[in-house]
Motif scaffolding. Structure first.
Motif, PDB file in Angstrom:
ATOM      1  N   ASN A 179      30.625  15.764  47.376  1.00  0.00           N
ATOM      2  CA  ASN A 179      31.680  15.760  46.268  1.00  0.00           C
ATOM      3  C   ASN A 179      31.060  15.181  44.759  1.00  0.00           C
ATOM      4  O   ASN A 179      30.278  14.259  44.937  1.00  0.00           O
ATOM      5  CB  ASN A 179      32.696  15.050  46.618  1.00  0.00           C
ATOM      6  CG  ASN A 179      34.123  15.434  45.715  1.00  0.00           C
ATOM      7  OD1 ASN A 179      33.803  15.085  44.422  1.00  0.00           O
ATOM      8  ND2 ASN A 179      35.151  15.737  46.190  1.00  0.00           N
ATOM      9  N   SER A 180      31.285  16.079  43.706  1.00  0.00           N
ATOM     10  CA  SER A 180      30.956  15.528  42.465  1.00  0.00           C
ATOM     11  C   SER A 180      31.790  14.875  41.481  1.00  0.00           C
ATOM     12  O   SER A 180      31.258  14.427  40.514  1.00  0.00           O
ATOM     13  CB  SER A 180      30.360  16.751  41.640  1.00  0.00           C
ATOM     14  OG  SER A 180      31.633  17.724  41.420  1.00  0.00           O
ATOM     15  N   ASN A 181      32.778  14.403  42.237  1.00  0.00           N
ATOM     16  CA  ASN A 181      33.808  13.299  41.438  1.00  0.00           C
ATOM     17  C   ASN A 181      33.112  12.391  40.799  1.00  0.00           C
ATOM     18  O   ASN A 181      32.361  11.718  41.843  1.00  0.00           O
ATOM     19  CB  ASN A 181      34.926  12.954  42.510  1.00  0.00           C
ATOM     20  CG  ASN A 181      36.031  12.325  41.806  1.00  0.00           C
ATOM     21  OD1 ASN A 181      35.675  11.451  40.914  1.00  0.00           O
ATOM     22  ND2 ASN A 181      37.114  12.183  42.697  1.00  0.00           N
ATOM     23  N   ASN A 187      28.136   8.879  42.753  1.00  0.00           N
ATOM     24  CA  ASN A 187      28.084   9.639  41.405  1.00  0.00           C
ATOM     25  C   ASN A 187      28.083   8.805  40.078  1.00  0.00           C
ATOM     26  O   ASN A 187      27.673   9.300  38.986  1.00  0.00           O
ATOM     27  CB  ASN A 187      29.217  10.340  41.580  1.00  0.00           C
ATOM     28  CG  ASN A 187      28.952  11.733  42.594  1.00  0.00           C
ATOM     29  OD1 ASN A 187      27.851  12.176  42.817  1.00  0.00           O
ATOM     30  ND2 ASN A 187      30.207  12.294  42.803  1.00  0.00           N
ATOM     31  N   ARG A 188      28.488   7.495  40.442  1.00  0.00           N
ATOM     32  CA  ARG A 188      28.787   6.632  39.347  1.00  0.00           C
ATOM     33  C   ARG A 188      27.646   6.481  38.311  1.00  0.00           C
ATOM     34  O   ARG A 188      27.523   6.483  37.111  1.00  0.00           O
ATOM     35  CB  ARG A 188      29.162   5.260  39.685  1.00  0.00           C
ATOM     36  CG  ARG A 188      30.599   5.127  40.088  1.00  0.00           C
ATOM     37  CD  ARG A 188      31.182   4.038  40.333  1.00  0.00           C
ATOM     38  NE  ARG A 188      32.595   4.097  40.646  1.00  0.00           N
ATOM     39  CZ  ARG A 188      33.264   2.977  41.089  1.00  0.00           C
ATOM     40  NH1 ARG A 188      32.716   1.881  41.559  1.00  0.00           N
ATOM     41  NH2 ARG A 188      34.618   3.135  41.430  1.00  0.00           N
ATOM     42  N   ASP A 189      26.326   6.097  38.801  1.00  0.00           N
ATOM     43  CA  ASP A 189      25.066   5.995  38.001  1.00  0.00           C
ATOM     44  C   ASP A 189      24.847   7.386  37.325  1.00  0.00           C
ATOM     45  O   ASP A 189      24.711   7.105  35.902  1.00  0.00           O
ATOM     46  CB  ASP A 189      23.836   5.815  38.807  1.00  0.00           C
ATOM     47  CG  ASP A 189      23.848   4.410  39.424  1.00  0.00           C
ATOM     48  OD1 ASP A 189      24.736   3.765  39.067  1.00  0.00           O
ATOM     49  OD2 ASP A 189      23.171   3.824  40.393  1.00  0.00           O
ATOM     50  N   LYS A 190      25.016   8.446  37.774  1.00  0.00           N
ATOM     51  CA  LYS A 190      24.755   9.639  37.071  1.00  0.00           C
ATOM     52  C   LYS A 190      25.763   9.938  35.914  1.00  0.00           C
ATOM     53  O   LYS A 190      25.692  10.260  34.956  1.00  0.00           O
ATOM     54  CB  LYS A 190      24.807  10.646  37.832  1.00  0.00           C
ATOM     55  CG  LYS A 190      24.614  12.400  37.400  1.00  0.00           C
ATOM     56  CD  LYS A 190      24.884  13.092  38.453  1.00  0.00           C
ATOM     57  CE  LYS A 190      24.805  14.858  37.763  1.00  0.00           C
ATOM     58  NZ  LYS A 190      24.647  15.943  38.702  1.00  0.00           N
ATOM     59  N   ALA A 191      27.264   9.486  36.481  1.00  0.00           N
ATOM     60  CA  ALA A 191      28.295   9.691  35.275  1.00  0.00           C
ATOM     61  C   ALA A 191      28.188   8.814  34.170  1.00  0.00           C
ATOM     62  O   ALA A 191      28.392   9.071  33.004  1.00  0.00           O
ATOM     63  CB  ALA A 191      29.747   9.367  35.965  1.00  0.00           C
ATOM     64  N   ASN A 192      27.939   7.630  34.460  1.00  0.00           N
ATOM     65  CA  ASN A 192      27.421   6.602  33.467  1.00  0.00           C
ATOM     66  C   ASN A 192      26.342   7.033  32.501  1.00  0.00           C
ATOM     67  O   ASN A 192      26.445   6.759  31.375  1.00  0.00           O
ATOM     68  CB  ASN A 192      27.215   5.056  34.118  1.00  0.00           C
ATOM     69  CG  ASN A 192      28.483   4.659  34.614  1.00  0.00           C
ATOM     70  OD1 ASN A 192      29.725   5.038  34.148  1.00  0.00           O
ATOM     71  ND2 ASN A 192      28.241   3.709  35.593  1.00  0.00           N
ATOM     72  N   ALA A 193      25.300   7.558  33.040  1.00  0.00           N
ATOM     73  CA  ALA A 193      24.152   7.950  32.170  1.00  0.00           C
ATOM     74  C   ALA A 193      24.458   9.215  31.280  1.00  0.00           C
ATOM     75  O   ALA A 193      23.946   9.231  30.294  1.00  0.00           O
ATOM     76  CB  ALA A 193      23.011   8.617  33.463  1.00  0.00           C
ATOM     77  N   GLU A 194      25.508   9.926  31.887  1.00  0.00           N
ATOM     78  CA  GLU A 194      25.727  11.003  30.976  1.00  0.00           C
ATOM     79  C   GLU A 194      26.746  10.684  29.895  1.00  0.00           C
ATOM     80  O   GLU A 194      26.936  11.361  29.015  1.00  0.00           O
ATOM     81  CB  GLU A 194      26.529  12.112  31.812  1.00  0.00           C
ATOM     82  CG  GLU A 194      25.710  12.850  32.736  1.00  0.00           C
ATOM     83  CD  GLU A 194      26.288  13.767  33.711  1.00  0.00           C
ATOM     84  OE1 GLU A 194      27.644  13.970  33.675  1.00  0.00           O
ATOM     85  OE2 GLU A 194      25.440  14.536  34.487  1.00  0.00           O
TER      86      GLU A 194
END
Length: 195
Positions: A179-181, A187-194
């Motif tokens: 899931n991409s939530n 997914n937190r590292d990726k979401a924070n990087a974005e």
């Protein structure tokens, strides 16, 4: 931890005061297997709400026994491991699910014929020791519950372990590990990087 919706969903009223429980688990349900409870001062049975057919966008619920055990901090893993011999403690796609609290204190007053009086000479002397609360859940099956209780009692350091059993609803999520939530831990590292 376990996403448990406790017996309070049954419009339960705590029977005062909680019986020997740090967590106040003296709850009753009029229709549940734990007994017939009444509101204090009345003879009316509490009304239960059946949520077994509850289906949300994110999952369902399932009836479980929640078991709370008070134990010494050094015995927590031994108790959990022994329970694992008779039940996998499954929660979702995970095994050996348990919650162990931070260290607190357990206190009691041994009676004349208690084991503490016989072996420690502690009759009528307040005893206080470090303790943790272990919380596990198992399916609502009496044979499973019996095996789990025996496994706890077999390795617990007390002759009369403090074990409390609650009738609960546990959350069961419909999830995909891919899931991409952005709120999911993977997914937190990726979401924070974005951001």
């Amino acid at each position: 931890m376990l996403g448990l919706i406790a017996q309070t969903i049954f419009v339960a009223t705590r029977i005062s005061p909680p019986h020997n429980s740090a967590s106040g688990c003296d709850w009753r349900s009029a229709t549940g297997p734990m007994g017939h409870g009444t509101k204090k001062g009345t003879d009316k049975k509490m009304q239960s709400i059946d949520i077994s057919t509850l289906k949300t966008r994110t999952g369902t619920v399932e009836r479980v026994w929640q078991i709370e055990i008070q134990a010494t901090p050094e015995d927590a893993d031994k108790i959990i491991d022994n329970v694992m011999e008779v039940d996998p403690l499954i929660y979702g796609r995970y095994r050996r699910n348990a919650f162990v609290s931070a260290v607190g204190s357990e206190t009691y007053l041994p009676e004349d014929n208690s084991t503490s009086a016989v072996h420690l000479g502690a009759a009528n002397k307040v005893q206080t020791f470090p303790s943790v609360l272990i919380v596990i859940s198992v399916s609502q099956d009496s044979e499973t519950l019996g095996r789990v209780l025996d496994a706890i009692r077999d390795v617990h350091h007390y002759e009369e372990p403090l074990i409390f059993i609650k009738d609960c609803w546990a959350s069961r999520a419909d999830y995909d590990p891919h899931n991409s939530n952005p709120n999911r831990w993977w997914n937190r590292d990726k979401a924070n990087a974005e951001n």
